[in-house]
Design a protein around this motif. Structure first.
Motif, mmCIF file in Angstrom:
data_model
loop_
_atom_site.group_PDB
_atom_site.id
_atom_site.type_symbol
_atom_site.label_atom_id
_atom_site.label_comp_id
_atom_site.label_asym_id
_atom_site.label_seq_id
_atom_site.Cartn_x
_atom_site.Cartn_y
_atom_site.Cartn_z
ATOM 1 N N ARG A 90 0.834 -1.215 0.000
ATOM 2 C CA ARG A 90 0.000 0.000 0.000
ATOM 3 C C ARG A 90 0.866 1.260 0.000
ATOM 4 O O ARG A 90 0.620 2.196 -0.775
ATOM 5 C CB ARG A 90 -0.946 -0.016 1.213
ATOM 6 C CG ARG A 90 -1.837 1.184 1.358
ATOM 7 C CD ARG A 90 -2.794 1.275 0.196
ATOM 8 N NE ARG A 90 -3.546 2.501 0.247
ATOM 9 C CZ ARG A 90 -4.826 2.577 -0.028
ATOM 10 N NH1 ARG A 90 -5.504 1.502 -0.367
ATOM 11 N NH2 ARG A 90 -5.442 3.724 0.014
ATOM 12 N N GLU A 122 0.971 3.990 -3.072
ATOM 13 C CA GLU A 122 0.657 5.411 -2.886
ATOM 14 C C GLU A 122 1.831 6.284 -3.304
ATOM 15 O O GLU A 122 1.653 7.317 -3.964
ATOM 16 C CB GLU A 122 0.277 5.699 -1.435
ATOM 17 C CG GLU A 122 -1.076 5.165 -1.059
ATOM 18 C CD GLU A 122 -1.485 5.543 0.353
ATOM 19 O OE1 GLU A 122 -0.775 6.345 1.014
ATOM 20 O OE2 GLU A 122 -2.530 5.032 0.809
ATOM 21 N N ASP A 123 3.034 5.880 -2.928
ATOM 22 C CA ASP A 123 4.248 6.608 -3.290
ATOM 23 C C ASP A 123 4.383 6.681 -4.808
ATOM 24 O O ASP A 123 4.600 7.751 -5.388
ATOM 25 C CB ASP A 123 5.448 5.897 -2.664
ATOM 26 C CG ASP A 123 6.758 6.624 -2.837
ATOM 27 O OD1 ASP A 123 6.793 7.859 -2.648
ATOM 28 O OD2 ASP A 123 7.765 5.957 -3.137
ATOM 29 N N TRP A 177 2.062 6.147 -7.175
ATOM 30 C CA TRP A 177 0.950 6.842 -7.815
ATOM 31 C C TRP A 177 1.096 8.362 -7.695
ATOM 32 O O TRP A 177 0.885 9.087 -8.663
ATOM 33 C CB TRP A 177 -0.382 6.397 -7.220
ATOM 34 C CG TRP A 177 -1.522 6.962 -7.995
ATOM 35 C CD1 TRP A 177 -2.211 8.122 -7.738
ATOM 36 C CD2 TRP A 177 -2.081 6.433 -9.188
ATOM 37 N NE1 TRP A 177 -3.159 8.328 -8.697
ATOM 38 C CE2 TRP A 177 -3.103 7.298 -9.600
ATOM 39 C CE3 TRP A 177 -1.812 5.294 -9.953
ATOM 40 C CZ2 TRP A 177 -3.864 7.074 -10.740
ATOM 41 C CZ3 TRP A 177 -2.577 5.072 -11.087
ATOM 42 C CH2 TRP A 177 -3.580 5.952 -11.467
ATOM 43 N N SER A 178 1.459 8.830 -6.528
ATOM 44 C CA SER A 178 1.501 10.282 -6.325
ATOM 45 C C SER A 178 2.746 10.936 -6.910
ATOM 46 O O SER A 178 2.713 12.102 -7.274
ATOM 47 C CB SER A 178 1.361 10.629 -4.838
ATOM 48 O OG SER A 178 2.449 10.139 -4.104
ATOM 49 N N TRP A 180 -4.404 -1.884 -6.795
ATOM 50 C CA TRP A 180 -5.193 -1.233 -5.734
ATOM 51 C C TRP A 180 -6.063 -2.267 -5.019
ATOM 52 O O TRP A 180 -6.258 -2.194 -3.805
ATOM 53 C CB TRP A 180 -6.055 -0.100 -6.299
ATOM 54 C CG TRP A 180 -5.275 1.138 -6.613
ATOM 55 C CD1 TRP A 180 -4.974 1.628 -7.848
ATOM 56 C CD2 TRP A 180 -4.655 2.042 -5.671
ATOM 57 N NE1 TRP A 180 -4.209 2.770 -7.735
ATOM 58 C CE2 TRP A 180 -4.005 3.055 -6.418
ATOM 59 C CE3 TRP A 180 -4.588 2.088 -4.283
ATOM 60 C CZ2 TRP A 180 -3.304 4.089 -5.826
ATOM 61 C CZ3 TRP A 180 -3.897 3.124 -3.689
ATOM 62 C CH2 TRP A 180 -3.260 4.110 -4.446
ATOM 63 N N ASP A 210 -9.624 2.138 -0.285
ATOM 64 C CA ASP A 210 -10.114 2.910 0.864
ATOM 65 C C ASP A 210 -11.628 2.865 1.017
ATOM 66 O O ASP A 210 -12.141 2.735 2.110
ATOM 67 C CB ASP A 210 -9.721 4.396 0.728
ATOM 68 C CG ASP A 210 -8.313 4.680 1.162
ATOM 69 O OD1 ASP A 210 -7.677 3.783 1.731
ATOM 70 O OD2 ASP A 210 -7.847 5.799 0.928
ATOM 71 N N SER A 244 -7.055 9.336 -11.788
ATOM 72 C CA SER A 244 -6.583 10.490 -10.993
ATOM 73 C C SER A 244 -7.621 11.603 -10.970
ATOM 74 O O SER A 244 -7.927 12.196 -12.011
ATOM 75 C CB SER A 244 -5.286 11.054 -11.586
ATOM 76 O OG SER A 244 -4.236 10.160 -11.405
ATOM 77 N N ALA A 249 -8.257 5.345 -3.156
ATOM 78 C CA ALA A 249 -7.347 5.986 -2.192
ATOM 79 C C ALA A 249 -7.640 7.474 -2.132
ATOM 80 O O ALA A 249 -8.087 8.076 -3.098
ATOM 81 C CB ALA A 249 -5.891 5.766 -2.594
ATOM 82 N N LEU A 284 -5.384 10.665 -1.338
ATOM 83 C CA LEU A 284 -3.983 11.082 -1.188
ATOM 84 C C LEU A 284 -3.964 12.604 -1.090
ATOM 85 O O LEU A 284 -3.618 13.295 -2.035
ATOM 86 C CB LEU A 284 -3.160 10.615 -2.391
ATOM 87 C CG LEU A 284 -3.271 9.130 -2.755
ATOM 88 C CD1 LEU A 284 -2.524 8.832 -4.040
ATOM 89 C CD2 LEU A 284 -2.770 8.255 -1.621
ATOM 90 N N HIS A 295 1.848 13.669 -0.421
ATOM 91 C CA HIS A 295 1.308 13.283 -1.726
ATOM 92 C C HIS A 295 1.129 14.493 -2.629
ATOM 93 O O HIS A 295 0.154 14.606 -3.351
ATOM 94 C CB HIS A 295 -0.010 12.530 -1.557
ATOM 95 C CG HIS A 295 0.139 11.249 -0.830
ATOM 96 N ND1 HIS A 295 -0.255 11.092 0.474
ATOM 97 C CD2 HIS A 295 0.679 10.067 -1.198
ATOM 98 C CE1 HIS A 295 0.023 9.858 0.867
ATOM 99 N NE2 HIS A 295 0.595 9.221 -0.121
ATOM 100 N N VAL A 298 -7.948 8.741 -5.858
ATOM 101 C CA VAL A 298 -7.799 7.695 -6.867
ATOM 102 C C VAL A 298 -9.171 7.041 -6.940
ATOM 103 O O VAL A 298 -9.652 6.453 -5.966
ATOM 104 C CB VAL A 298 -6.696 6.682 -6.494
ATOM 105 C CG1 VAL A 298 -6.531 5.658 -7.618
ATOM 106 C CG2 VAL A 298 -5.376 7.397 -6.224
#
Length: 169
Positions: free
Chosen positions: A49, A53-54, A56-57, A75, A81, A102, A143, A145, A150, A157
């Motif tokens: 996870r 997140e790292d 994706w952002s 995901w 989430d 996005s 998610a 973010l 982020h 997301v």
């Protein structure tokens, strides 16, 4: 503008993966390749996870680095989430990318991306549009973010349904 690099913490498996090739953090657009290449290890280490997140952002246009089906699978493995989002969300994209993942809760951020895309891609077929979803379904939220780690883009997301999309511009 200086190139963004991943912020690899060498105490984590994800940090070690990012540094393994050259001994320093990789460029942000290399993250999807690393993530998809090591997702099973990251899942076993309980880091999927955070790595997702790292990636994706930080990655510029993650939706072009891998197809939507692949991102949705990751995901799903990482755990979505399903956080309720109140109010509309926006996205700047050409019509062919309108159903991308996005989104932002801040219209001004979407307008900034819309204007940037118009300048970068003046002859793009379907020209950049500003898309809105008025009532995002929490079951489609993968998610949220929205903090400084982020990029402060108030990103959601979100896996949209085509019939939810409203074109503003």
């Amino acid at each position: 503008m200086a190139a963004m690099t991943a912020t690899a913490d060498t105490q984590t498996l994800w940090g070690q993966i990012q540094r393994s090739r050259h001994g320093y953090p990789c460029g942000r657009n290399e993250l999807p390749r690393l993530l998809f290449g090591h997702f099973q290890e990251l899942m076993q280490a309980g880091e999927l996870r955070a790595a997702l997140e790292d990636t994706w952002s930080l990655c510029e246009w993650p939706g072009r680095a891998a197809d939507t089906t692949s991102w949705l699978a990751l995901w799903g493995l990482a755990g979505a989430d399903h956080t309720p989002v109140t109010g509309p969300i926006w996205r700047a994209a050409a019509e062919v990318y309108a159903d991308g993942l996005s989104w932002t809760t801040d219209r001004n951020i979407a307008v900034r991306f819309h204007d940037r895309n118009l300048k970068r891609f003046p002859t793009m077929p379907g020209r950049c549009g500003l898309w809105r979803i008025d009532h995002p379904e929490s079951s489609h939220v993968l998610a949220v973010l929205d903090d400084a780690s982020h990029r402060n883009e108030h990103e959601i997301v979100y896996s949209p349904q085509v019939d939810e999309l409203v074109r503003e511009l």
